[in-house]
Design a protein around this motif. Structure first.
Motif, PDB file in Angstrom:
ATOM      1  N   GLY A 115       0.802  -1.214   0.000  1.00  0.00           N
ATOM      2  CA  GLY A 115       0.000   0.000   0.000  1.00  0.00           C
ATOM      3  C   GLY A 115       0.838   1.267   0.000  1.00  0.00           C
ATOM      4  O   GLY A 115       0.515   2.223   0.687  1.00  0.00           O
ATOM      5  N   ASP A 116       1.928   1.261  -0.756  1.00  0.00           N
ATOM      6  CA  ASP A 116       2.831   2.413  -0.853  1.00  0.00           C
ATOM      7  C   ASP A 116       3.468   2.798   0.476  1.00  0.00           C
ATOM      8  O   ASP A 116       3.829   3.952   0.689  1.00  0.00           O
ATOM      9  CB  ASP A 116       2.119   3.623  -1.471  1.00  0.00           C
ATOM     10  CG  ASP A 116       1.756   3.392  -2.924  1.00  0.00           C
ATOM     11  OD1 ASP A 116       2.499   2.675  -3.618  1.00  0.00           O
ATOM     12  OD2 ASP A 116       0.730   3.940  -3.374  1.00  0.00           O
ATOM     13  N   LYS A 117       3.620   1.837   1.371  1.00  0.00           N
ATOM     14  CA  LYS A 117       4.274   2.064   2.662  1.00  0.00           C
ATOM     15  C   LYS A 117       5.422   1.064   2.798  1.00  0.00           C
ATOM     16  O   LYS A 117       5.289  -0.104   2.442  1.00  0.00           O
ATOM     17  CB  LYS A 117       3.300   1.872   3.828  1.00  0.00           C
ATOM     18  CG  LYS A 117       2.099   2.805   3.786  1.00  0.00           C
ATOM     19  CD  LYS A 117       2.497   4.224   4.061  1.00  0.00           C
ATOM     20  CE  LYS A 117       1.282   5.141   4.065  1.00  0.00           C
ATOM     21  NZ  LYS A 117       1.643   6.527   4.139  1.00  0.00           N
ATOM     22  N   LEU A 118       6.535   1.547   3.342  1.00  0.00           N
ATOM     23  CA  LEU A 118       7.722   0.731   3.535  1.00  0.00           C
ATOM     24  C   LEU A 118       7.734   0.141   4.944  1.00  0.00           C
ATOM     25  O   LEU A 118       7.588   0.869   5.922  1.00  0.00           O
ATOM     26  CB  LEU A 118       8.977   1.593   3.328  1.00  0.00           C
ATOM     27  CG  LEU A 118      10.332   0.952   3.621  1.00  0.00           C
ATOM     28  CD1 LEU A 118      10.583  -0.262   2.727  1.00  0.00           C
ATOM     29  CD2 LEU A 118      11.444   1.990   3.459  1.00  0.00           C
ATOM     30  N   TYR A 119       7.913  -1.173   5.011  1.00  0.00           N
ATOM     31  CA  TYR A 119       8.010  -1.889   6.287  1.00  0.00           C
ATOM     32  C   TYR A 119       9.349  -2.608   6.325  1.00  0.00           C
ATOM     33  O   TYR A 119       9.751  -3.241   5.348  1.00  0.00           O
ATOM     34  CB  TYR A 119       6.874  -2.904   6.423  1.00  0.00           C
ATOM     35  CG  TYR A 119       5.516  -2.255   6.352  1.00  0.00           C
ATOM     36  CD1 TYR A 119       4.932  -1.699   7.484  1.00  0.00           C
ATOM     37  CD2 TYR A 119       4.834  -2.158   5.138  1.00  0.00           C
ATOM     38  CE1 TYR A 119       3.694  -1.069   7.411  1.00  0.00           C
ATOM     39  CE2 TYR A 119       3.596  -1.532   5.060  1.00  0.00           C
ATOM     40  CZ  TYR A 119       3.037  -0.989   6.201  1.00  0.00           C
ATOM     41  OH  TYR A 119       1.817  -0.360   6.127  1.00  0.00           O
ATOM     42  N   LEU A 120      10.025  -2.503   7.449  1.00  0.00           N
ATOM     43  CA  LEU A 120      11.319  -3.153   7.642  1.00  0.00           C
ATOM     44  C   LEU A 120      11.188  -4.187   8.761  1.00  0.00           C
ATOM     45  O   LEU A 120      10.334  -4.056   9.636  1.00  0.00           O
ATOM     46  CB  LEU A 120      12.379  -2.116   8.013  1.00  0.00           C
ATOM     47  CG  LEU A 120      12.584  -0.991   6.996  1.00  0.00           C
ATOM     48  CD1 LEU A 120      13.496   0.088   7.566  1.00  0.00           C
ATOM     49  CD2 LEU A 120      13.155  -1.543   5.706  1.00  0.00           C
ATOM     50  N   ASN A 121      12.067  -5.192   8.737  1.00  0.00           N
ATOM     51  CA  ASN A 121      12.064  -6.213   9.772  1.00  0.00           C
ATOM     52  C   ASN A 121      13.457  -6.449  10.326  1.00  0.00           C
ATOM     53  O   ASN A 121      14.457  -6.060   9.715  1.00  0.00           O
ATOM     54  CB  ASN A 121      11.481  -7.520   9.234  1.00  0.00           C
ATOM     55  CG  ASN A 121       9.970  -7.492   9.239  1.00  0.00           C
ATOM     56  OD1 ASN A 121       9.345  -7.525  10.294  1.00  0.00           O
ATOM     57  ND2 ASN A 121       9.370  -7.404   8.064  1.00  0.00           N
ATOM     58  N   LEU A 122      13.494  -7.092  11.469  1.00  0.00           N
ATOM     59  CA  LEU A 122      14.737  -7.371  12.192  1.00  0.00           C
ATOM     60  C   LEU A 122      15.736  -8.122  11.327  1.00  0.00           C
ATOM     61  O   LEU A 122      16.920  -7.808  11.299  1.00  0.00           O
ATOM     62  CB  LEU A 122      14.422  -8.187  13.450  1.00  0.00           C
ATOM     63  CG  LEU A 122      15.601  -8.676  14.260  1.00  0.00           C
ATOM     64  CD1 LEU A 122      16.301  -7.514  14.950  1.00  0.00           C
ATOM     65  CD2 LEU A 122      15.148  -9.693  15.295  1.00  0.00           C
ATOM     66  N   ASN A 123      15.262  -9.124  10.613  1.00  0.00           N
ATOM     67  CA  ASN A 123      16.107  -9.919   9.727  1.00  0.00           C
ATOM     68  C   ASN A 123      15.203 -10.681   8.761  1.00  0.00           C
ATOM     69  O   ASN A 123      13.975 -10.550   8.823  1.00  0.00           O
ATOM     70  CB  ASN A 123      17.029 -10.862  10.520  1.00  0.00           C
ATOM     71  CG  ASN A 123      16.264 -11.794  11.436  1.00  0.00           C
ATOM     72  OD1 ASN A 123      15.209 -12.316  11.080  1.00  0.00           O
ATOM     73  ND2 ASN A 123      16.780 -11.990  12.642  1.00  0.00           N
ATOM     74  N   LYS A 124      15.794 -11.464   7.887  1.00  0.00           N
ATOM     75  CA  LYS A 124      14.997 -12.150   6.864  1.00  0.00           C
ATOM     76  C   LYS A 124      14.157 -13.280   7.441  1.00  0.00           C
ATOM     77  O   LYS A 124      13.075 -13.571   6.929  1.00  0.00           O
ATOM     78  CB  LYS A 124      15.902 -12.618   5.739  1.00  0.00           C
ATOM     79  CG  LYS A 124      16.527 -11.409   5.047  1.00  0.00           C
ATOM     80  CD  LYS A 124      16.869 -11.627   3.638  1.00  0.00           C
ATOM     81  CE  LYS A 124      17.431 -10.304   3.121  1.00  0.00           C
ATOM     82  NZ  LYS A 124      17.740 -10.279   1.767  1.00  0.00           N
ATOM     83  N   ALA A 125      14.600 -13.913   8.520  1.00  0.00           N
ATOM     84  CA  ALA A 125      13.788 -14.949   9.164  1.00  0.00           C
ATOM     85  C   ALA A 125      12.523 -14.339   9.756  1.00  0.00           C
ATOM     86  O   ALA A 125      11.420 -14.888   9.611  1.00  0.00           O
ATOM     87  CB  ALA A 125      14.597 -15.659  10.253  1.00  0.00           C
TER      88      ALA A 125
END
Length: 159
Positions: A115-125
């Protein structure tokens, strides 16, 4: 599954150590000791190049107390024109962590746009776990963010 068991099963317990993190003027923003967000990656590149690209200190802009770096003057100018469109959600903290009522640092290469929003995560797992139920995780994360945005990561780690 209990929240504490989920955190442990995702291997997030070690992420509770934030000694290398500083929280920019706004504790709702994830930044390093020099107030640089996203580990220096260019937030615009996720949208324009469909990949994370390292920024350069010569192209920077400040938003909500954090310094964002860009790979080009053009990307910096795009960000300055509409920073909310490019800045990662949840102040750049791990989206899955926010869904778990925590604030974790991120790996800028573990990312997702919805939805045109960037989400980041701790790592790929953790990103893989996030991807199992993006709509549900987003709903929970946005609900939780309202309660934890102004709370430091250290305080959340103690809960």
């Amino acid at each position: 599954m209990k929240l504490s068991n989920l955190v442990k099963s995702l291997g997030l317990a070690s992420a509770l150590v934030f000694s290398s993190l500083s929280f920019a003027a706004d504790i709702g923003i994830n930044a390093n000791a020099n107030d640089v967000a996203i580990h220096g990656y260019d937030p615009v590149s996720y949208f324009t190049m469909q990949k994370p690209t390292m920024g350069k200190s010569m192209y920077s802009a400040t938003y909500k107390g954090a310094i964002y770096q860009f790979s080009s003057e053009e990307n910096r100018d795009r960000f300055r024109a509409n920073p909310a469109a490019y800045a990662p959600q949840f102040g750049g903290f791990c989206a899955m962590g926010v869904a778990l009522n925590k604030k974790f640092d991120v790996d800028p290469t573990a990312w997702y746009i919805k939805g045109d929003k960037l989400y980041l995560n701790l790592n790929k797992a953790v990103q893989q776990k996030w991807m199992e139920d993006v709509p549900g995780n987003l709903k929970t994360a946005y609900r939780n963010w309202n309660g934890i945005e102004a709370v430091s990561a250290d305080e959340l780690a103690d809960e």
